[in-house]
Design a protein around this motif. Structure first.
Motif, mmCIF file in Angstrom:
data_model
loop_
_atom_site.group_PDB
_atom_site.id
_atom_site.type_symbol
_atom_site.label_atom_id
_atom_site.label_comp_id
_atom_site.label_asym_id
_atom_site.label_seq_id
_atom_site.Cartn_x
_atom_site.Cartn_y
_atom_site.Cartn_z
ATOM 1 N N ASP A 1 0.826 -1.210 0.000
ATOM 2 C CA ASP A 1 0.000 0.000 0.000
ATOM 3 C C ASP A 1 0.861 1.261 0.000
ATOM 4 O OD1 ASP A 1 0.790 0.265 2.761
ATOM 5 O OD2 ASP A 1 -0.862 -1.061 3.302
ATOM 6 N N THR B 1 5.550 -1.475 1.973
ATOM 7 C CA THR B 1 4.790 -1.603 3.207
ATOM 8 C C THR B 1 3.373 -2.066 2.901
ATOM 9 O OG1 THR B 1 6.060 0.220 4.172
ATOM 10 C CG2 THR B 1 4.018 -0.396 5.284
ATOM 11 N N ASN C 1 -0.081 -3.559 5.420
ATOM 12 C CA ASN C 1 -0.661 -4.097 6.661
ATOM 13 C C ASN C 1 0.364 -4.199 7.796
ATOM 14 O OD1 ASN C 1 -3.137 -4.426 5.331
ATOM 15 N ND2 ASN C 1 -2.587 -6.485 4.649
ATOM 16 N N GLY C 2 1.212 -3.191 7.887
ATOM 17 C CA GLY C 2 2.204 -3.172 8.939
ATOM 18 C C GLY C 2 3.427 -4.028 8.684
ATOM 19 N N GLN C 3 3.450 -4.732 7.571
ATOM 20 C CA GLN C 3 4.595 -5.560 7.197
ATOM 21 C C GLN C 3 5.493 -4.766 6.233
ATOM 22 O OE1 GLN C 3 4.775 -8.841 8.580
ATOM 23 N NE2 GLN C 3 3.039 -7.970 9.727
ATOM 24 N N THR C 4 6.788 -5.046 6.260
ATOM 25 C CA THR C 4 7.714 -4.344 5.367
ATOM 26 C C THR C 4 8.676 -5.322 4.694
ATOM 27 O OG1 THR C 4 9.368 -3.942 7.093
ATOM 28 C CG2 THR C 4 7.677 -2.239 6.767
ATOM 29 N N ASN D 1 10.528 -7.135 7.559
ATOM 30 C CA ASN D 1 10.216 -6.669 8.915
ATOM 31 C C ASN D 1 11.486 -6.411 9.723
ATOM 32 O OD1 ASN D 1 7.448 -6.857 8.369
ATOM 33 N ND2 ASN D 1 7.399 -9.008 9.014
ATOM 34 N N ASP D 2 12.429 -5.742 9.079
ATOM 35 C CA ASP D 2 13.707 -5.335 9.685
ATOM 36 C C ASP D 2 14.641 -6.497 10.003
ATOM 37 O OD1 ASP D 2 13.098 -2.601 9.620
ATOM 38 O OD2 ASP D 2 11.975 -2.752 11.486
#
Length: 437
Positions: free
Chosen positions: A45, A131, A133-136, A154-155
């Motif tokens: 998104d 990014t 839904n809070g995921q990367t 997620n890092d």
């Protein structure tokens, strides 16, 4: 001749001469985005893109294949939504129209941000973060257009490129003392079967040239100059045909044609410049002799690589000039068969167009291709009559190796401030127009 090194020279060509769909800087962005999407496993998104200044510069004005628009933002969007994460420089080969429309909507909704990476000292650097839904998912490409060095989800680092054990390209040239003359001798004597693969350069770049002459792309330089032949304002000789067919291929490539170029040193335009003048001359002097054409093309492309390895991956220097020096070498061999003519031709080119700077990938790159291609042929004609720049002329030195080193030293070290001013000027221009990059 260093015959024991022939296999390594062949691998060197294969490493630096590859099919590439679209300008390789936005394509590198698209590839990073496609790889990140593969690891995110869901539609993003938001996309955040950070680029080195030189790569940023080369994404501003060039059309991304299949989209009709320019910019790193659309490249990142189509890469994430429809790119092949295993496609390398052909990451955008199978884009679907609905994917392009989705990508354009993502850009229009201001969901793709592009900026220059802070304190980035690399010539070629791409960092893309997706990014959802809070995921990367983050991917970094640096030093080479497809050279992925970091992947994070997620890092958490899931891939980090280890130091290469193999000898790097430039180290091969330096450590083994390979000279320009060694490349010339290799190209003439290496078994034909070992270099027949280079004939694909003609196939791909000639198809781009035909596309540029038949349809409307970018500035239509090749197409318009061909039209002037019909009016009689431009002759139909070898020089004109070199200019027309070379620039037409660049027109199509920079105008977003969906056909790949055979690139050289990470650049489609360099691949075109090292190929099309040689093809045009070979049609006259070598007819249907595939072996002679293959030797000419391997000589051109390897000579271009040899010079470019002394340059940064991206800089203020337009490397179409050095790619065309490869073409001049091959043209000199096709017409005369003499090494000294090739050497003098390159010397003439360095005395002529060494000051052409790169102001970003755009339609006008085809102008530079036309200029460099014409200069290559002119340099050979002068060299054939023993008309050559001497060490009393500018940066030309007493021998070809020193002359090449002088050119590359100035381009690498002396044009850094020029590069900064070019990028600043382009950035301010686009900022004032509020154009996306």
């Amino acid at each position: 001749m260093k015959q024991a090194l022939w296999p390594q020279l062949i691998e060197l060509v294969k490493q630096h001469v590859k099919p590439a769909l679209g300008c390789t800087e936005p394509v590198s962005v698209a590839l990073a985005s496609a790889i990140a999407r593969h690891h995110l496993s869901m539609t993003p998104d938001h996309i955040d893109v950070k680029l080195s200044p030189n790569l940023y510069k080369n994404c501003m004005g060039v059309i991304v294949p299949g989209t009709g628009v320019a910019g790193a933002n659309i490249a990142a969007a189509v890469g994430a939504l429809g790119g092949n994460h295993e496609g390398g420089l052909e990451v955008l080969k199978d884009l679907l129209p609905q994917t392009v429309e989705h990508a354009k909507a993502l850009v229009a909704a201001d969901k793709v941000s592009v900026s220059i990476a802070n304190d980035c000292h690399k010539a070629l650097y791409v960092e893309v973060t997706l990014t959802a839904n809070g995921q990367t998912a983050l991917v970094i490409i640096e030093d080479g257009h497809i050279n992925v060095t970091t992947i994070k989800r997620n890092d958490k680092t899931i891939f980090a490129l280890a130091e290469k054990a193999a000898i790097e390209s430039c180290d091969l040239i330096k450590s083994q003392g390979i000279s320009f003359k060694d490349i010339f001798e290799f190209s003439l004597h290496v078994p034909f079967d070992d270099i027949a693969f280079i004939l694909q350069a003609k196939t791909l770049n000639n198809r781009l040239s035909e596309e540029g002459l038949q349809n409307v792309y970018a500035m239509q330089i090749g197409k318009n100059l061909q039209a002037q032949q019909q009016t009689g304002l431009l002759d139909s000789g070898l020089l004109s045909n070199i200019i027309i067919r070379s620039s037409a291929a660049s027109d199509a490539r920079m105008g977003g044609a969906v056909f790949p170029a055979m690139s050289n040193s990470g650049s489609g335009n360099q691949g075109i410049a090292a190929t099309m003048p040689v093809v045009v001359v070979a049609e006259k002097f070598a007819a249907n002799d595939d072996e002679k054409l293959a030797r000419a093309l391997i000589l051109s492309h390897l000579s271009a690589i040899y010079i470019h390895l002394k340059l940064p991956a991206l800089s203020a220097f337009c490397a179409v000039s050095t790619a065309s020096m490869g073409a001049a070498t091959a043209i000199a061999w096709l017409i005369t068969g003499k090494y000294d003519v090739a050497e003098k031709a390159i010397t003439n080119m360095i005395g002529d167009i060494s000051g052409v700077f790169c102001d970003g990938a755009s339609s006008s790159c085809a102008l530079k291709v036309s200029t460099a291609s014409a200069t290559a042929y002119k340099a050979v004609l002068l060299a054939m009559n023993n008309s050559v720049a001497t060490e009393s002329d500018g940066i030309v030195s007493q021998d070809i190796e020193s002359t090449i080193n002088n050119l590359c030293y100035i381009a690498s070290q002396g044009m850094q401030h020029t590069d900064q001013l070019i990028i600043q000027t382009m950035y301010e221009k686009h900022k004032s127009k509020q154009q996306p990059v």
